[in-house]
Design an enzyme around this catalytic site. Structure first.
Site, mmCIF file in Angstrom:
data_model
loop_
_atom_site.group_PDB
_atom_site.id
_atom_site.type_symbol
_atom_site.label_atom_id
_atom_site.label_comp_id
_atom_site.label_asym_id
_atom_site.label_seq_id
_atom_site.Cartn_x
_atom_site.Cartn_y
_atom_site.Cartn_z
ATOM 1 N N LEU A 37 40.932 33.672 29.542
ATOM 2 C CA LEU A 37 42.024 34.655 29.497
ATOM 3 C C LEU A 37 41.830 35.666 28.373
ATOM 4 O O LEU A 37 41.275 35.359 27.323
ATOM 5 C CB LEU A 37 43.361 33.914 29.320
ATOM 6 C CG LEU A 37 43.671 32.869 30.407
ATOM 7 C CD1 LEU A 37 45.015 32.201 30.136
ATOM 8 C CD2 LEU A 37 43.655 33.484 31.798
ATOM 9 N N HIS A 41 45.175 39.506 31.011
ATOM 10 C CA HIS A 41 46.005 38.409 31.542
ATOM 11 C C HIS A 41 47.342 38.335 30.810
ATOM 12 O O HIS A 41 48.376 38.062 31.411
ATOM 13 C CB HIS A 41 45.280 37.070 31.391
ATOM 14 C CG HIS A 41 44.054 36.927 32.242
ATOM 15 N ND1 HIS A 41 42.791 36.879 31.699
ATOM 16 C CD2 HIS A 41 43.902 36.830 33.582
ATOM 17 C CE1 HIS A 41 41.905 36.735 32.684
ATOM 18 N NE2 HIS A 41 42.549 36.711 33.825
ATOM 19 N N GLN A 159 45.882 45.266 38.943
ATOM 20 C CA GLN A 159 45.339 46.349 39.773
ATOM 21 C C GLN A 159 43.837 46.494 39.565
ATOM 22 O O GLN A 159 43.162 47.162 40.323
ATOM 23 C CB GLN A 159 46.031 47.673 39.426
ATOM 24 C CG GLN A 159 47.460 47.714 39.883
ATOM 25 C CD GLN A 159 48.145 49.014 39.524
ATOM 26 O OE1 GLN A 159 47.508 49.988 39.139
ATOM 27 N NE2 GLN A 159 49.448 49.021 39.643
ATOM 28 N N ASP A 161 41.643 44.355 40.094
ATOM 29 C CA ASP A 161 41.047 43.829 41.326
ATOM 30 C C ASP A 161 41.838 44.429 42.492
ATOM 31 O O ASP A 161 42.634 43.740 43.140
ATOM 32 C CB ASP A 161 41.099 42.306 41.324
ATOM 33 C CG ASP A 161 40.284 41.726 40.178
ATOM 34 O OD1 ASP A 161 39.077 41.972 40.132
ATOM 35 O OD2 ASP A 161 40.870 41.063 39.308
HETATM 36 O O1 PAF Z 1 41.787 37.289 40.122
HETATM 37 C C1 PAF Z 1 41.457 36.103 39.919
HETATM 38 O O2 PAF Z 1 41.338 35.650 38.783
HETATM 39 C C2 PAF Z 1 41.185 35.188 41.103
HETATM 40 O O3 PAF Z 1 40.574 35.864 42.150
HETATM 41 C C3 PAF Z 1 42.463 34.464 41.593
HETATM 42 C C4 PAF Z 1 43.482 35.445 42.143
HETATM 43 C C5 PAF Z 1 43.059 33.661 40.474
HETATM 44 C C6 PAF Z 1 42.106 33.503 42.742
HETATM 45 O O4 PAF Z 1 41.196 32.544 42.321
#
Ligand code: PAF
Length: 295
Positions: A37, A41, A159, A161
């Site tokens: 993290l 995050h 966003q 991803d």
């Molecule tokens: O974005 C991420 O960290 C991962 O793709 C997720 C959404 C936790 C699924 O494993």
């Protein structure tokens, strides 16, 4: 000091620790992660807290979303530090299951073919899905499982991803899942590099080279008033100026990843390899056809 979150490693423990929150009618916010993290995050956790009374974070490196030659084994696993970051951001519960807790009998791509999985459809075959076949089947399958276990009222995704976020919204819509999806702004390092757990793989030279991605996207934003082709050209010129990257794709699209509009909001997305690390980034872009500007 903020209190440490309650850690659940099994589904039973998770159900047990969440039972009180549910009984009290508290609104549950959820941030699924694969750990390692960082401040990006942390901003998702704070966003979840704005939409909910209690925040749950999952930490699970999901084998199903990694291809056979990808970085599953070397993906950073940093649980003690992750728990500290969760504590500092007001997270009450962390769910950190082992693989066989999420995939009965352990995981293999072969065994998945006999089980029930989420098929994400055509949108998962373009962009990252083209370079990483099966990746989004793995993402949506594990997110659906996690939604089943946590039963959140609201879930927050970055966003950064963007294709993942778009597909999760599509899954929630198409499978009628009772969860609100919030997309949170990308958090960037001072040089503009989008925060990502994979940035840990970058040495100082790679890190400097990687800033070309956000610089290219910004260059496109600045030329978007001259239309899609001009925006693409501006981004490509910046990308070509950095020999240390290997471009995977540069795409200009509509907000839902279709054809870019001549006028109005769209998205620009990029993926490239810097050394052995594959990075992605994207930004909002506002297109204007030159003859619509009235100049
Ligand atoms: O974005 C991420 O960290 C991962 O793709 C997720 C959404 C936790 C699924 O494993």
């Amino acid at each position: 000091m903020s209190p440490a979150p309650t850690l659940a490693n099994t589904r039973e423990e998770l159900a047990h620790v969440l039972a009180d929150a549910r009984k009290q009618g508290r609104r549950v916010g959820f941030v699924p992660t694969m750990g390692a993290l960082h401040d990006g995050h942390a901003s998702l956790m704070r966003e979840a807290a704005r939409h909910a009374d209690v925040v749950v974070v999952s930490i699970f490196v999901n084998p199903m979303q990694f291809g056979p030659s990808e970085d599953l084994d070397r993906y950073p696993r940093t649980l003690p530090e992750d728990l500290e970051l969760c504590a500092a951001n007001g997270v009450e519960f962390v769910f950190a299951p082992a693989v066989d807790e999420m995939y009965a009998g352990g995981f293999s791509h072969e065994s998945m073919r006999d089980g029930v999985t989420v098929q994400p459809g055509r949108l998962a075959t373009i962009l990252d899905g083209e370079s990483r076949p099966g990746h989004f089947d793995g993402v949506l399958t594990v997110v659906a499982k996690l939604f089943g276990l946590v039963q959140p009222d609201v879930a927050v995704f970055g966003q950064k991803d963007y294709q993942q976020l778009t597909l999760i919204r599509a899954m929630v819509r198409d499978l009628c899942l009772p969860v609100e999806i919030v997309g949170a702004e990308t958090v960037r390092e001072p040089g503009g590099l989008a925060m990502s757990s994979r940035n840990r793989y970058l040495d100082p030279a790679d890190r400097k080279a990687a800033t070309v991605l956000s610089r290219a996207l910004r260059a496109a934003q600045e030329r978007a008033a001259d239309g899609v082709a001009a925006a693409r050209w501006a981004a490509m010129s910046v990308l070509k100026s950095e020999p240390a990257i290997e471009l995977d794709y540069l795409a200009l699209t509509s907000v839902d990843l279709g054809e870019p509009p001549d006028n109005g909001e769209g998205r620009i997305l990029v993926a490239a390899r810097v050394g052995s690390t594959r990075l992605i980034d994207n930004m909002r872009i506002e297109f204007t056809t030159p003859d619509q500007r009235g100049t």
